[in-house]
Each structure stands twice: as structure tokens, then as C-alpha cells.
Write an enzyme that holds these catalytic residues in place. Structure first.
Site, mmCIF file in Angstrom:
data_model
loop_
_atom_site.group_PDB
_atom_site.id
_atom_site.type_symbol
_atom_site.label_atom_id
_atom_site.label_comp_id
_atom_site.label_asym_id
_atom_site.label_seq_id
_atom_site.Cartn_x
_atom_site.Cartn_y
_atom_site.Cartn_z
ATOM 1 N N MET A 37 0.848 -1.193 0.000
ATOM 2 C CA MET A 37 0.000 0.000 0.000
ATOM 3 C C MET A 37 0.883 1.242 0.000
ATOM 4 O O MET A 37 1.647 1.483 0.952
ATOM 5 C CB MET A 37 -0.934 0.006 1.220
ATOM 6 N N CYS B 38 -2.591 -1.260 -10.026
ATOM 7 C CA CYS B 38 -2.914 0.082 -9.513
ATOM 8 C C CYS B 38 -3.932 0.760 -10.436
ATOM 9 O O CYS B 38 -3.746 0.815 -11.649
ATOM 10 C CB CYS B 38 -1.642 0.925 -9.408
ATOM 11 N N GLY C 160 -8.463 -8.717 -1.269
ATOM 12 C CA GLY C 160 -9.612 -7.832 -1.290
ATOM 13 C C GLY C 160 -10.598 -8.139 -0.185
ATOM 14 O O GLY C 160 -11.128 -9.246 -0.102
#
Ligand SMILES: Cc1cc2nc3c(=O)[nH]c(=O)nc-3n(C[C@H](O)[C@H](O)[C@H](O)COP(=O)(O)O)c2cc1C
Length: 345
Positions: free
Chosen positions: A39, A125, A226
């Protein structure tokens, strides 16, 4: 463990042993099937240290590092590259769309005093600036370039190379199956799939079901990613997808022990209770101190703002506190405010 949690645990199926938790990526053997998802602006050295404190075996990941930035030897790149011995196994994620540049960037990382365990390539991304340049999830629309990148990076380094991508660019361009096969044929040693499309960005629900069955045709390790925010969800995701491992991103915000709690649950079937607010505030203070040490107070204070809502989540009437933490420009005000909350409980 409180009574409630114990009861929940007993009604869940127990894993036989840790047979499911080892993963081999190239010649790197991981003793955990859980990894930290990369991240940008989050998974820096202090953050990874916090995670590592609880989980000694998970694969940690840097933030995305632009191959262009690595080429330019920019000063601000130094901090993003720093690592400590206890972080390994540690994967460095690079981004870009030019195979030769990605290969050179990967080689540069091999010059670090402590070289990466793995190089990961960002193909997921969704940020406009990134995809407009042909990087990140734009590579799912240019699979030939994506293959060339994997081959070039594989040729450039002697460590495993992995890729991270999404289900596809839009809902009408879902191509993760073909893409995964191409990545494997090009030499990728493992892959992480964020179960959303690029156009979803981070909205909606990650579709774990979509990748169920992928292990029928992909033999290298696959990580699902996710919306895994609890040990139970981790187990559910592994069961639904049938993949080898899971990557956890936002769930670790304010809960640096989440990966450890997941690992423990997968191994033993026992739930470790979530930390109380005092403990979370203690972690927040340690996080601030580490960021101040890395970046200096002037840069660390604004940098830390994105983390406070997670550390103080669940505090009643937190609006005023959040306001103080977000607007404070000095270290003492922040620590005093955090101490004030801690004393309320
Ligand atoms: C603030 C932020 C920064 C991110 N930066 C990256 C990145 O640098 N590289 C990458 O591959 N994914 C990045 N991601 C995506 C995450 O790795 C992950 O795929 C996504 O958040 C979904 O997983 P989660 O629900 O566990 O967070 C980022 C996500 C967030 C929220």
C-alpha cells in the site's frame, strides 16, 4: 479469550495442521500463507515493523516503487528502499511499463545491502495518473507488454518474480484467467489477484468467487486479495477461492496484529480477541515515534493523519478527537490527545 469468542471457535471446522500454510515461491519458502498487501504511503518501514512484531513469518511488502524514480536516483527514494533484517522475507514492488526500465530497476534493488527476497510487479494500480502512463492495471489491457516485463525482470535478477493484478480493466474486459496463464508462461513465480476490476477502484465488494477454480490451471502460488478484514473472512476467502494464500491490505490499518490473528486462526481454529483501545493507542504512539525517527517531525505529523481514524475506531463521540488529531501540527498535541482518549477507557 472471552466466552463468546470461544463458542464461535468451537463451532468452526478446525484445520488439521499447518499443511496449508507453507508456500514456495521460486526458491523462497514461506512459513505463512498470509502476506501484507503493498500500500503506497502506508507499508513503509515503520508500518512493516509493526506488522512484523506480531507475525514473524508473513511475507511483507514495500509500497509500490516507480521504476522511473529508481532510475533517477531521487533522494526521496531512499526512505522507500530502507529495510531492516527482521523484515525478511520481504518483497519489493516495482511499477512501470517499459520492460528494459523495469529490468534495470529490479537490478538496482539487488544492489541494496539487504536485497529483496522477491520482486513483485504492479499490474493492478487503478489510479488515473498511473494507468494513463500505461503502468499498473493498464497492463491488463496490454498483455504482451506485461509478459515482456515479467520476462525482462526474470532475466535481470536471480530471485523470484511475482505479479499483482485485478480481475480485469472493466467488467466487460474481465481477463484475469488468460492474464494469469500468460504471467505463469512468462515466468512469474506467484501472483496476487485483487478481486475487483480497475473501474471499481476500491468500491463494491471483492468477488472472491470469481477466482474459484483458478488453481485448476495455475500451478504457481496464487494469493487472493480484497476485503479480508478478519480471521473468519480469511478462512472463508481461502475456502471459496481454493488458492494458496491471502494478501491483506486495509484490514491491517489500526490492527497491525490482524495478520498474526489470521495466521493463528488458520492454524489452530482459535480466535484471538481484537486489541482494546488503550492497546491501539499505544500502537499509534509507537507508529508516530517510528515515523518521526524516519521522516522527522515536520513530515511525520501530516503523514500520520491518515492512520488516526483507524487507531481510534470505535471510540464514542470521536469527532472532536479526530478533529484535534487531524489539525495538530506538533507532536505533543497529538500525544496528549491520544493519552486523553486512552484515559477515558
Ligand atoms: C492507500 C492504498 C494504497 C495502495 N497501494 C498499492 C500499491 O502500492 N501497490 C499495489 O499493488 N496495491 C496497492 N493498493 C491495493 C492493495 O494492495 C489491495 O490490493 C487493496 O487495498 C485490496 O485489498 P484490501 O481490501 O485487503 O485492502 C493500495 C491500496 C490502498 C488502500
Amino acid at each position: 479469550m472471552n466466552q463468546n469468542l470461544q463458542q464461535q471457535t468451537q463451532s468452526l471446522p478446525q484445520l488439521k495442521d499447518n499443511e496449508n500454510s507453507q508456500i514456495k515461491i521460486g526458491d523462497v519458502t514461506l512459513k505463512s500463507c498470509v502476506m501484507l498487501a503493498p500500500m503506497a504511503g502506508i507499508t513503509d518501514l515503520p508500518y512493516r515493523q509493526l506488522i512484523r512484531r506480531f507475525s514473524s513469518n508473513s511475507l511483507l511488502t514495500t509500497e509500490m516503487i516507480s521504476s522511473e524514480m529508481l532510475m533517477q536516483n531521487r533522494k526521496d527514494g531512499n526512505k522507500i528502499l530502507e529495510n531492516l533484517e527482521n523484515e525478511f522475507p520481504l518483497s519489493y514492488q516495482i511499477s512501470g511499463h517499459k520492460p528494459h526500465m523495469m529490468a534495470t530497476a529490479a537490478k538496482k534493488l539487488m544492489d541494496l545491502e539487504r536485497k529483496p527476497s522477491i520482486i513483485d510487479i504492479n499490474m493492478g494500480c487503478p489510479v488515473r495518473k498511473v494507468v494513463c502512463g500505461g503502468d499498473g492495471s493498464a497492463l491488463m489491457r496490454t498483455p504482451q507488454i506485461a509478459c515482456d516485463i515479467v520476462k525482462a525482470v526474470k532475466d535481470a535478477v536471480d530471485i523470484p518474480v511475482t505479479v499483482k493484478f485485478r480481475l480485469g480493466y472493466t467488467v466487460s474486459e474481465i481477463n484475469f484467467k488468460e492474464f494469469a496463464s500468460l504471467m505463469q508462461e512468462s515466468g512469474a513465480d506467484a501472483m496476487t489477484i485483487h478481486c475487483r476490476t480497475r473501474s471499481q477502484m476500491y468500491s463494491g465488494v471483492a468477488d472472491w468467487q470469481a477466482i474459484a477454480g483458478i488453481k485448476k490451471y495455475i500451478s504457481v502460488p496464487v494469493y487472493a486479495n480484497g476485503d479480508i478484514t478478519s480471521p473468519q473472512k480469511a478462512k472463508e476467502c481461502l475456502e471459496i477461492t481454493g488458492v494458496d494464500g491471502i494478501a491483506i491490505g486495509r484490514g491491517t490499518l489500526g490492527s497491525p496484529d490482524l495478520i498474526h490473528r489470521i495466521e493463528h486462526y488458520l492454524l489452530t481454529g482459535e480466535l484471538i480477541e481484537e486489541a482494546d483501545i488503550q492497546t491501539k493507542i499505544k500502537w499509534a504512539k509507537e507508529h508516530i515515534d517510528a515515523e518521526v525517527a524516519l521522516r522527522g517531525e515536520k513530515n511525520a505529523i501530516p503523514f500520520m493523519r491518515k492512520f488516526y481514524p483507524y487507531y481510534i475506531k470505535g471510540v464514542q463521540n470521536a469527532a472532536a478527537t479526530r478533529g484535534t488529531l487531524m489539525s495538530a501540527t506538533d507532536y505533543k498535541t497529538i500525544i496528549d490527545e491520544l493519552d486523553k482518549i486512552s484515559q477515558m477507557f
